[in-house]
Write an enzyme that holds these catalytic residues in place. Structure first.
Site, PDB file in Angstrom:
ATOM      1  N   ARG A 239      78.167  29.636 -35.906  1.00  0.00           N
ATOM      2  CA  ARG A 239      78.965  29.384 -37.106  1.00  0.00           C
ATOM      3  C   ARG A 239      79.824  28.151 -36.830  1.00  0.00           C
ATOM      4  O   ARG A 239      80.175  27.870 -35.682  1.00  0.00           O
ATOM      5  CB  ARG A 239      79.859  30.581 -37.424  1.00  0.00           C
ATOM      6  CG  ARG A 239      79.104  31.883 -37.693  1.00  0.00           C
ATOM      7  CD  ARG A 239      80.078  33.024 -37.922  1.00  0.00           C
ATOM      8  NE  ARG A 239      79.402  34.292 -38.211  1.00  0.00           N
ATOM      9  CZ  ARG A 239      79.032  35.183 -37.296  1.00  0.00           C
ATOM     10  NH1 ARG A 239      79.287  34.943 -36.016  1.00  0.00           N
ATOM     11  NH2 ARG A 239      78.431  36.311 -37.641  1.00  0.00           N
TER      12      ARG A 239
ATOM     13  N   LYS B 219      82.947  35.817 -34.856  1.00  0.00           N
ATOM     14  CA  LYS B 219      83.465  36.610 -35.959  1.00  0.00           C
ATOM     15  C   LYS B 219      83.717  38.036 -35.495  1.00  0.00           C
ATOM     16  O   LYS B 219      82.895  38.633 -34.800  1.00  0.00           O
ATOM     17  CB  LYS B 219      82.453  36.601 -37.111  1.00  0.00           C
ATOM     18  CG  LYS B 219      82.961  37.224 -38.390  1.00  0.00           C
ATOM     19  CD  LYS B 219      81.912  37.070 -39.483  1.00  0.00           C
ATOM     20  CE  LYS B 219      82.379  37.664 -40.797  1.00  0.00           C
ATOM     21  NZ  LYS B 219      81.348  37.497 -41.855  1.00  0.00           N
TER      22      LYS B 219
ATOM     23  N   ARG C  40      72.688  27.036 -39.547  1.00  0.00           N
ATOM     24  CA  ARG C  40      72.607  28.390 -38.973  1.00  0.00           C
ATOM     25  C   ARG C  40      71.437  29.146 -39.609  1.00  0.00           C
ATOM     26  O   ARG C  40      70.674  29.815 -38.905  1.00  0.00           O
ATOM     27  CB  ARG C  40      73.928  29.118 -39.205  1.00  0.00           C
ATOM     28  CG  ARG C  40      73.978  30.575 -38.729  1.00  0.00           C
ATOM     29  CD  ARG C  40      75.415  31.083 -38.854  1.00  0.00           C
ATOM     30  NE  ARG C  40      75.512  32.531 -38.815  1.00  0.00           N
ATOM     31  CZ  ARG C  40      75.583  33.259 -37.713  1.00  0.00           C
ATOM     32  NH1 ARG C  40      75.516  32.662 -36.522  1.00  0.00           N
ATOM     33  NH2 ARG C  40      75.703  34.571 -37.757  1.00  0.00           N
TER      34      ARG C  40
ATOM     35  N   HIS D 299      75.214  39.137 -35.526  1.00  0.00           N
ATOM     36  CA  HIS D 299      75.358  40.037 -36.671  1.00  0.00           C
ATOM     37  C   HIS D 299      75.661  41.447 -36.176  1.00  0.00           C
ATOM     38  O   HIS D 299      74.994  41.946 -35.265  1.00  0.00           O
ATOM     39  CB  HIS D 299      74.074  40.079 -37.504  1.00  0.00           C
ATOM     40  CG  HIS D 299      73.849  38.855 -38.321  1.00  0.00           C
ATOM     41  ND1 HIS D 299      72.609  38.498 -38.827  1.00  0.00           N
ATOM     42  CD2 HIS D 299      74.705  37.885 -38.743  1.00  0.00           C
ATOM     43  CE1 HIS D 299      72.713  37.376 -39.515  1.00  0.00           C
ATOM     44  NE2 HIS D 299      73.967  36.988 -39.479  1.00  0.00           N
TER      45      HIS D 299
ATOM     46  N   TYR E  15      66.189  37.390 -43.541  1.00  0.00           N
ATOM     47  CA  TYR E  15      65.285  36.333 -43.088  1.00  0.00           C
ATOM     48  C   TYR E  15      63.825  36.787 -43.067  1.00  0.00           C
ATOM     49  O   TYR E  15      62.926  35.963 -43.019  1.00  0.00           O
ATOM     50  CB  TYR E  15      65.710  35.845 -41.702  1.00  0.00           C
ATOM     51  CG  TYR E  15      67.067  35.198 -41.708  1.00  0.00           C
ATOM     52  CD1 TYR E  15      67.265  33.946 -42.286  1.00  0.00           C
ATOM     53  CD2 TYR E  15      68.171  35.847 -41.175  1.00  0.00           C
ATOM     54  CE1 TYR E  15      68.523  33.367 -42.328  1.00  0.00           C
ATOM     55  CE2 TYR E  15      69.432  35.271 -41.209  1.00  0.00           C
ATOM     56  CZ  TYR E  15      69.597  34.032 -41.785  1.00  0.00           C
ATOM     57  OH  TYR E  15      70.845  33.462 -41.832  1.00  0.00           O
TER      58      TYR E  15
ATOM     59  N   HIS F 284      76.649  25.537 -42.420  1.00  0.00           N
ATOM     60  CA  HIS F 284      76.105  26.896 -42.376  1.00  0.00           C
ATOM     61  C   HIS F 284      74.601  26.918 -42.645  1.00  0.00           C
ATOM     62  O   HIS F 284      73.901  27.834 -42.193  1.00  0.00           O
ATOM     63  CB  HIS F 284      76.828  27.787 -43.391  1.00  0.00           C
ATOM     64  CG  HIS F 284      76.709  29.250 -43.073  1.00  0.00           C
ATOM     65  ND1 HIS F 284      77.381  29.833 -42.011  1.00  0.00           N
ATOM     66  CD2 HIS F 284      75.983  30.243 -43.655  1.00  0.00           C
ATOM     67  CE1 HIS F 284      77.086  31.117 -41.966  1.00  0.00           C
ATOM     68  NE2 HIS F 284      76.236  31.398 -42.939  1.00  0.00           N
TER      69      HIS F 284
END
Length: 275
Positions: A136, A159, A220, A243, A252, A217
């Site tokens: 990120r 994150k 990414r 994630h 995806y 982004h």
């Protein structure tokens, strides 16, 4: 404002310790309904609530309002303010495939950069790094030189305060080293602006927008898409992206299915036949 709503706002503020911004969002969503109908929220029927909220045509906005209402009624049930839970169904939002760039498209953008200056070399290295790591942009800008160890990248400012270690392509590491040597700055952090201060999110956005026409982004997404279409295991990609849920990564797979469909349409003789 009704007593039940005041109690709910105090609960999420004190007991749940939500941020001031989150509490204000709940307050705005729920008090607006009470003010519109001039009735305590707890007394309203589901059909009345849905009718009131139907003014929001944007489904994401509508779902946010519905989420606030559901949270309020769940609280009321647990506090015995009501004998049953009112749970409103969310509006269905069609899944949108994340935008991404092919490696060829990224290379075309990279070819536009003048690498004779350290600023140009920085831009080149930054784009390569984002595509090679899937980081990120906030994670990228917080990196220090010690976070890259050989061919491994240690992301410490991920994150949710989580850390992860991901492999980094040799080419990206090589170009970063060239940029750092050219810049002449002896800073702990990696990405600098022309003054030697830490590069900002806005500046990073301008860099990728200038050469690729997209936000950082998207690189990414491009990283994840390249891995999935190349045959990478979904759980491995989940770990590489950081994630917390596999559900987030599963979007995806839609790209992979689309890629497979297009391959069949191009290559299989029956795909070209018409009934």
């Amino acid at each position: 404002m009704s007593n039940e709503l005041e109690a709910f706002l105090e609960y999420i503020s004190v007991t749940k310790a939500l941020s001031k911004k989150s509490v204000e969002a709940y307050k705005s969503d729920l008090s607006q309904i009470e003010e519109t109908l001039a009735k305590p929220l707890i007394t309203l029927e589901s059909h009345t609530l849905l009718s009131t909220l139907s003014i929001y045509k944007n489904k994401r906005t509508l779902n946010r309002k519905l989420s606030s209402v559901n949270a309020f009624f769940e609280f009321c049930y647990k506090q015995h303010f009501s004998s049953q839970v009112t749970k409103l169904k969310f509006a269905k939002i069609p899944k949108l495939l994340p935008k991404f760039l092919s490696y060829k498209k990224i290379q075309e953008g990279l070819s536009l950069i003048d690498r004779s200056t350290w600023i140009g070399q920085r831009d080149y290295a930054l784009i390569l790094f984002l595509y090679a790591s899937g980081a990120r942009i906030t994670e990228c800008l917080e990196l220090s030189r010690g976070d890259i160890e050989g061919e491994w990248l240690h992301i410490r400012h991920a994150k949710g305060d989580k850390e992860r270690i991901v492999p980094l392509a040799k080419l990206a590491k090589k170009e970063i080293d060239i940029y750092l040597n050219m810049s002449g700055f002896d800073k702990e952090f990696i990405w600098c602006n022309y003054k030697g201060s830490k590069l900002s999110r806005i500046s990073a956005y301008k860099i990728t927008q200038k050469y690729l026409g997209v936000s950082p982004h998207i690189l990414r997404h491009s990283y994840a898409t390249s891995l999935i279409t190349g045959g990478a295991d979904l759980r491995v990609v989940q770990e590489l992206l950081g994630h917390s849920s596999l559900l987030t990564t599963q979007i995806y797979t839609h790209i992979q299915k689309q890629d497979l469909k297009e391959t069949v349409e191009v290559c299989h003789p029956m795909a070209k036949e018409r009934l």
